[in-house]
Motif scaffolding. Structure first.
Motif, PDB file in Angstrom:
ATOM      1  N   GLY A 154     -13.884 -10.340   4.682  1.00  0.00           N
ATOM      2  CA  GLY A 154     -12.951 -10.379   3.565  1.00  0.00           C
ATOM      3  C   GLY A 154     -11.739  -9.473   3.704  1.00  0.00           C
ATOM      4  N   TYR A 155     -11.455  -8.973   4.894  1.00  0.00           N
ATOM      5  CA  TYR A 155     -10.338  -8.040   5.079  1.00  0.00           C
ATOM      6  C   TYR A 155      -9.125  -8.727   5.708  1.00  0.00           C
ATOM      7  CZ  TYR A 155     -13.342  -4.123   3.938  1.00  0.00           C
ATOM      8  OH  TYR A 155     -14.150  -3.251   3.282  1.00  0.00           O
ATOM      9  N   VAL A 156      -7.947  -8.275   5.294  1.00  0.00           N
ATOM     10  CA  VAL A 156      -6.682  -8.674   5.915  1.00  0.00           C
ATOM     11  C   VAL A 156      -5.925  -7.402   6.287  1.00  0.00           C
ATOM     12  CG1 VAL A 156      -6.465 -10.860   4.673  1.00  0.00           C
ATOM     13  CG2 VAL A 156      -5.502  -8.785   3.674  1.00  0.00           C
ATOM     14  N   ARG A 157      -4.925  -7.572   7.133  1.00  0.00           N
ATOM     15  CA  ARG A 157      -4.114  -6.412   7.558  1.00  0.00           C
ATOM     16  C   ARG A 157      -2.762  -6.464   6.829  1.00  0.00           C
ATOM     17  NH1 ARG A 157      -5.276  -3.199  11.607  1.00  0.00           N
ATOM     18  NH2 ARG A 157      -6.744  -4.695  12.492  1.00  0.00           N
ATOM     19  N   ARG A 158      -2.351  -5.322   6.282  1.00  0.00           N
ATOM     20  CA  ARG A 158      -1.062  -5.189   5.586  1.00  0.00           C
ATOM     21  C   ARG A 158      -0.245  -4.091   6.253  1.00  0.00           C
ATOM     22  NH1 ARG A 158      -0.058  -7.333   0.798  1.00  0.00           N
ATOM     23  NH2 ARG A 158      -1.691  -8.484  -0.238  1.00  0.00           N
ATOM     24  N   PRO A 159       1.081  -4.199   6.180  1.00  0.00           N
ATOM     25  CA  PRO A 159       1.924  -3.135   6.752  1.00  0.00           C
ATOM     26  C   PRO A 159       1.729  -1.823   5.978  1.00  0.00           C
ATOM     27  CG  PRO A 159       3.243  -5.045   6.106  1.00  0.00           C
ATOM     28  CD  PRO A 159       1.862  -5.292   5.637  1.00  0.00           C
ATOM     29  N   ASP A 160       1.809  -0.731   6.675  1.00  0.00           N
ATOM     30  CA  ASP A 160       1.683   0.596   6.052  1.00  0.00           C
ATOM     31  C   ASP A 160       3.080   1.094   5.700  1.00  0.00           C
ATOM     32  OD1 ASP A 160       0.665   2.903   5.066  1.00  0.00           O
ATOM     33  OD2 ASP A 160       0.243   3.808   7.018  1.00  0.00           O
ATOM     34  N   LEU A 206      -6.249 -15.743   5.080  1.00  0.00           N
ATOM     35  CA  LEU A 206      -6.209 -15.056   6.371  1.00  0.00           C
ATOM     36  C   LEU A 206      -7.329 -14.026   6.513  1.00  0.00           C
ATOM     37  CD1 LEU A 206      -2.361 -14.427   6.631  1.00  0.00           C
ATOM     38  CD2 LEU A 206      -3.698 -16.251   7.696  1.00  0.00           C
ATOM     39  N   ALA A 207      -8.163 -13.877   5.490  1.00  0.00           N
ATOM     40  CA  ALA A 207      -9.228 -12.865   5.527  1.00  0.00           C
ATOM     41  C   ALA A 207     -10.259 -13.193   6.609  1.00  0.00           C
ATOM     42  CB  ALA A 207      -9.898 -12.771   4.160  1.00  0.00           C
ATOM     43  N   ASN A 234      12.231  -3.945   5.495  1.00  0.00           N
ATOM     44  CA  ASN A 234      10.918  -3.315   5.276  1.00  0.00           C
ATOM     45  C   ASN A 234      10.369  -3.653   3.890  1.00  0.00           C
ATOM     46  OD1 ASN A 234      11.113  -2.134   7.781  1.00  0.00           O
ATOM     47  ND2 ASN A 234      11.786  -0.155   6.995  1.00  0.00           N
ATOM     48  N   ILE A 235      11.222  -3.587   2.880  1.00  0.00           N
ATOM     49  CA  ILE A 235      10.767  -3.879   1.513  1.00  0.00           C
ATOM     50  C   ILE A 235      10.386  -5.351   1.384  1.00  0.00           C
ATOM     51  CG2 ILE A 235      11.514  -4.012  -0.892  1.00  0.00           C
ATOM     52  CD1 ILE A 235      13.146  -1.457  -0.379  1.00  0.00           C
ATOM     53  N   ALA A 236      11.184  -6.218   1.990  1.00  0.00           N
ATOM     54  CA  ALA A 236      10.901  -7.655   1.888  1.00  0.00           C
ATOM     55  C   ALA A 236       9.572  -8.022   2.534  1.00  0.00           C
ATOM     56  CB  ALA A 236      12.036  -8.449   2.524  1.00  0.00           C
ATOM     57  N   ASN A 237       9.162  -7.273   3.544  1.00  0.00           N
ATOM     58  CA  ASN A 237       7.950  -7.628   4.282  1.00  0.00           C
ATOM     59  C   ASN A 237       6.767  -6.707   4.003  1.00  0.00           C
ATOM     60  OD1 ASN A 237       8.808  -9.915   6.056  1.00  0.00           O
ATOM     61  ND2 ASN A 237      10.379  -8.409   6.566  1.00  0.00           N
ATOM     62  N   MET A 238       6.877  -5.815   3.031  1.00  0.00           N
ATOM     63  CA  MET A 238       5.796  -4.845   2.819  1.00  0.00           C
ATOM     64  C   MET A 238       4.527  -5.477   2.247  1.00  0.00           C
ATOM     65  SD  MET A 238       7.176  -2.633  -0.400  1.00  0.00           S
ATOM     66  CE  MET A 238       5.839  -1.487  -0.254  1.00  0.00           C
ATOM     67  N   ASN A 239       4.614  -6.668   1.699  1.00  0.00           N
ATOM     68  CA  ASN A 239       3.421  -7.327   1.159  1.00  0.00           C
ATOM     69  C   ASN A 239       2.897  -8.429   2.067  1.00  0.00           C
ATOM     70  OD1 ASN A 239       3.192  -5.786  -1.213  1.00  0.00           O
ATOM     71  ND2 ASN A 239       4.825  -6.959  -2.163  1.00  0.00           N
ATOM     72  N   ASN A 240       3.429  -8.510   3.280  1.00  0.00           N
ATOM     73  CA  ASN A 240       2.928  -9.514   4.228  1.00  0.00           C
ATOM     74  C   ASN A 240       1.474  -9.218   4.580  1.00  0.00           C
ATOM     75  OD1 ASN A 240       5.487 -10.467   4.226  1.00  0.00           O
ATOM     76  ND2 ASN A 240       5.877 -10.136   6.401  1.00  0.00           N
ATOM     77  N   THR A 241       0.719 -10.270   4.755  1.00  0.00           N
ATOM     78  CA  THR A 241      -0.655 -10.095   5.219  1.00  0.00           C
ATOM     79  C   THR A 241      -0.795 -10.814   6.548  1.00  0.00           C
ATOM     80  OG1 THR A 241      -1.375 -12.048   3.992  1.00  0.00           O
ATOM     81  CG2 THR A 241      -1.647  -9.919   2.910  1.00  0.00           C
ATOM     82  N   SER A 242      -1.707 -10.349   7.335  1.00  0.00           N
ATOM     83  CA  SER A 242      -2.005 -11.002   8.607  1.00  0.00           C
ATOM     84  C   SER A 242      -3.490 -10.853   8.879  1.00  0.00           C
ATOM     85  CB  SER A 242      -1.176 -10.397   9.742  1.00  0.00           C
ATOM     86  OG  SER A 242      -1.420  -9.012   9.847  1.00  0.00           O
TER      87      SER A 242
END
Length: 130
Positions: free
Chosen positions: A85-91, A80-81, A27-35
């Motif tokens: 200008g929006y991207v999705r990040r994990p909550d 990926l925006a 979870n910590i490793a992927n918390m800054n992933n964007t999609s």
């Protein structure tokens, strides 16, 4: 409970807490992933534990996934925006993950201590006859 049974029960605890630590680190490793906003965000992993079927120790019942909805972040420079200008990040909350990591780590250590104490008791019992 025999010494060997204590080692076995503690061993199941070690396995459960190791899997919890694996999930938290993932979870910590992927918390800054964007999609892209059209895709799902990284889903946090939450380990569910339960008593073992045979009543000796614990086992992992499954891994529950968090929401794929995530949060929208305004990053117009991100490749990926979307058009706005929006991207999705994990909550995923870093504070919560760190608290879970500390709990899992302490529990992991406690179970390993049980194994060490049981081994010491077994060694002492063997040395009684010498």
């Amino acid at each position: 409970m025999s010494i060997f049974n204590a080692i076995g029960v503690a061993g199941t605890g070690v396995t459960v807490y190791r899997k919890w630590l694996d999930a938290v680190s993932d979870n910590i490793a992927n918390m800054n992933n964007t999609s892209r906003t059209s895709e799902g965000a990284f889903q946090a992993r939450y380990v569910q534990a339960r008593s073992a079927q045979d009543g000796n120790g614990a086992e992992v019942a499954g891994v529950q996934l968090g929401s794929a909805e995530g949060i929208l972040a305004y990053e117009p420079d991100n490749p990926l925006a979307d058009a706005e200008g929006y991207v999705r990040r994990p909550d995923i909350d870093m504070g919560s993950q760190m608290a879970q990591m500390i709990m899992a780590q302490r529990s992991y250590q406690a179970n390993l201590s049980v194994v060490d104490r049981a081994r010491d008791a077994y060694t002492a019992a063997i040395n009684l006859g010498k």
